[in-house]
Design an enzyme around this catalytic site. Structure first.
Site, PDB file in Angstrom:
ATOM      1  CE  LYS A 204     -75.458 -63.489  22.007  1.00 22.81           C
ATOM      2  NZ  LYS A 204     -76.010 -62.654  23.062  1.00 22.81           N
ATOM      3  NE  ARG A 238     -71.404 -57.592  23.084  1.00 18.58           N
ATOM      4  CZ  ARG A 238     -70.912 -58.774  22.718  1.00 18.58           C
ATOM      5  NH1 ARG A 238     -71.614 -59.590  21.972  1.00 18.58           N
ATOM      6  NH2 ARG A 238     -69.697 -59.137  23.113  1.00 18.58           N
TER       7      ARG A 238
HETATM    8  N1  HH2 Z   1     -73.446 -61.555  24.284  1.00 16.23           N
HETATM    9  C1  HH2 Z   1     -72.205 -62.058  24.352  1.00 16.23           C
HETATM   10  C2  HH2 Z   1     -71.214 -61.409  25.115  1.00 16.23           C
HETATM   11  N2  HH2 Z   1     -71.477 -60.248  25.747  1.00 16.23           N
HETATM   12  N3  HH2 Z   1     -72.981 -58.522  26.291  1.00 16.23           N
HETATM   13  C3  HH2 Z   1     -74.205 -57.984  26.225  1.00 16.23           C
HETATM   14  N4  HH2 Z   1     -74.478 -56.823  26.838  1.00 16.23           N
HETATM   15  N5  HH2 Z   1     -75.215 -58.600  25.516  1.00 16.23           N
HETATM   16  C4  HH2 Z   1     -75.025 -59.770  24.868  1.00 16.23           C
HETATM   17  O1  HH2 Z   1     -75.994 -60.305  24.267  1.00 16.23           O
HETATM   18  C5  HH2 Z   1     -73.731 -60.374  24.923  1.00 16.23           C
HETATM   19  C6  HH2 Z   1     -72.713 -59.707  25.671  1.00 16.23           C
HETATM   20  C7  HH2 Z   1     -71.885 -63.331  23.643  1.00 16.23           C
HETATM   21  O2  HH2 Z   1     -71.460 -63.105  22.345  1.00 16.23           O
HETATM   22  P1  HH2 Z   1     -69.926 -63.020  21.873  1.00 16.23           P
HETATM   23  O3  HH2 Z   1     -69.209 -61.887  22.536  1.00 16.23           O
HETATM   24  O4  HH2 Z   1     -69.940 -62.931  20.390  1.00 16.23           O
HETATM   25  O5  HH2 Z   1     -69.287 -64.401  22.279  1.00 16.23           O
HETATM   26  P2  HH2 Z   1     -68.431 -64.896  23.554  1.00 16.23           P
HETATM   27  O6  HH2 Z   1     -69.200 -64.648  24.808  1.00 16.23           O
HETATM   28  O7  HH2 Z   1     -68.205 -66.375  23.298  1.00 16.23           O
HETATM   29  O8  HH2 Z   1     -67.147 -64.125  23.582  1.00 16.23           O
END
Ligand code: HH2
Length: 263
Positions: A204, A238
């Site tokens: 992040k 995660r």
């Molecule tokens: N962060 C992201 C997406 N989903 N769900 C939970 N429960 N907690 C989190 O911190 C979280 C989440 C964002 O990260 P990422 O999936 O890598 O990216 P994107 O939202 O651009 O797909």
């Protein structure tokens, strides 16, 4: 929890898995490296991300979900805020619904109550499009904790037993670096009725702020944050880099388990 984003635009791994076959291969590799849960996402929630229509999100997620439910022994989580997709995913065997909006969309509580999937309730201030424009709190830990407790109580009132709930402070979702660090330092204060805490810190922006590194160079920082979070009480981390995180957690477990042992 290993992350598999089947999106063209996720900040962390967008476009990496172009079709279902690549996403399925990646998920199986994560389980072989030690992932205990796989989280599939069909809509990016990065700051500024555009909304994805239901049909598109469904077409991205469902083939991967069905294949992974058939092939893997670990629970498969679906990262969505759309009640129709929640219901369909539960029907198809999803073991968890991971909602960055904590079931606040209309119909989401009822959809999540069908079946017996675990539910991850995440805190977010604002909406992805604008959430990083000047987020403010008087006391971030108290406010995030109160929000999560209120959402958990709403779930229980809607017929979802507390044993199915997981809480997540939502690192980077309407939070400055200072807010994120305060939440990490005080993670245990967010605990409600002994429920598990999930954290998503992997790759992040706060890591870019702390180390000056671009997204693809944040593995060491991500593993460090996962370890710090686990030490402070996180039950589920995660992550994108499963093998490296698994190694770090094994070392932490060995140190914790050895407490009181004679050398
Ligand atoms: N962060 C992201 C997406 N989903 N769900 C939970 N429960 N907690 C989190 O911190 C979280 C989440 C964002 O990260 P990422 O999936 O890598 O990216 P994107 O939202 O651009 O797909």
């Amino acid at each position: 929890m290993g992350v598999v984003n089947v999106t063209p635009d996720s900040f962390s791994d967008g476009g990496r898995f172009r079709g279902p076959a690549q996403a399925i291969t990646a998920a199986c590799a994560m389980v072989a490296e030690g992932a205990a849960i796989i989280d599939i996402g069909g809509e990016s929630t990065r700051p500024g991300a555009a909304a994805v229509p239901l049909a598109e999100e469904r077409a991205r997620v469902m083939p991967v979900l069905s294949a992974l439910v058939a092939e893997l022994d670990v629970p498969i989580s679906v990262d969505t805020s759309k009640p129709q997709l929640m219901a369909q995913a539960i029907e198809a065997g999803a073991g968890m619904i991971n909602d960055v909006r904590a079931l606040r969309s209309e119909g989401a509580l009822a959809a999540a109550a069908s079946g017996s999937a675990a539910i991850c309730l995440m805190h977010m201030q604002g909406e992805p499009r604008t959430m990083q424009k000047d987020p403010r709190y008087a006391d971030v830990v108290a406010e995030v904790g109160a929000f999560l407790a209120a959402r958990a109580a709403a779930c229980v009132a809607a017929g979802i037993p507390a044993e199915r709930l997981v809480l997540d402070p939502g690192f980077g979702f309407g939070k400055t670096l200072g807010h994120n660090l305060a939440l990490l330092r005080d993670l245990e204060r967010l605990r409600w009725h002994n429920l598990p805490i999930l954290v998503g810190l992997s790759r992040k922006r706060m890591l870019g702020e702390l180390t000056g590194r671009d997204v693809e160079e944040r593995m060491a920082g991500s593993v460090s944050l996962a370890l710090l979070a686990a030490q402070r009480g996180a039950n589920i981390v995660r992550v994108h880099d499963v093998g490296a995180t698994r190694d770090a957690l094994r070392i932490l477990e060995a140190v914790q388990d050895s407490e009181g042992d004679e050398p």
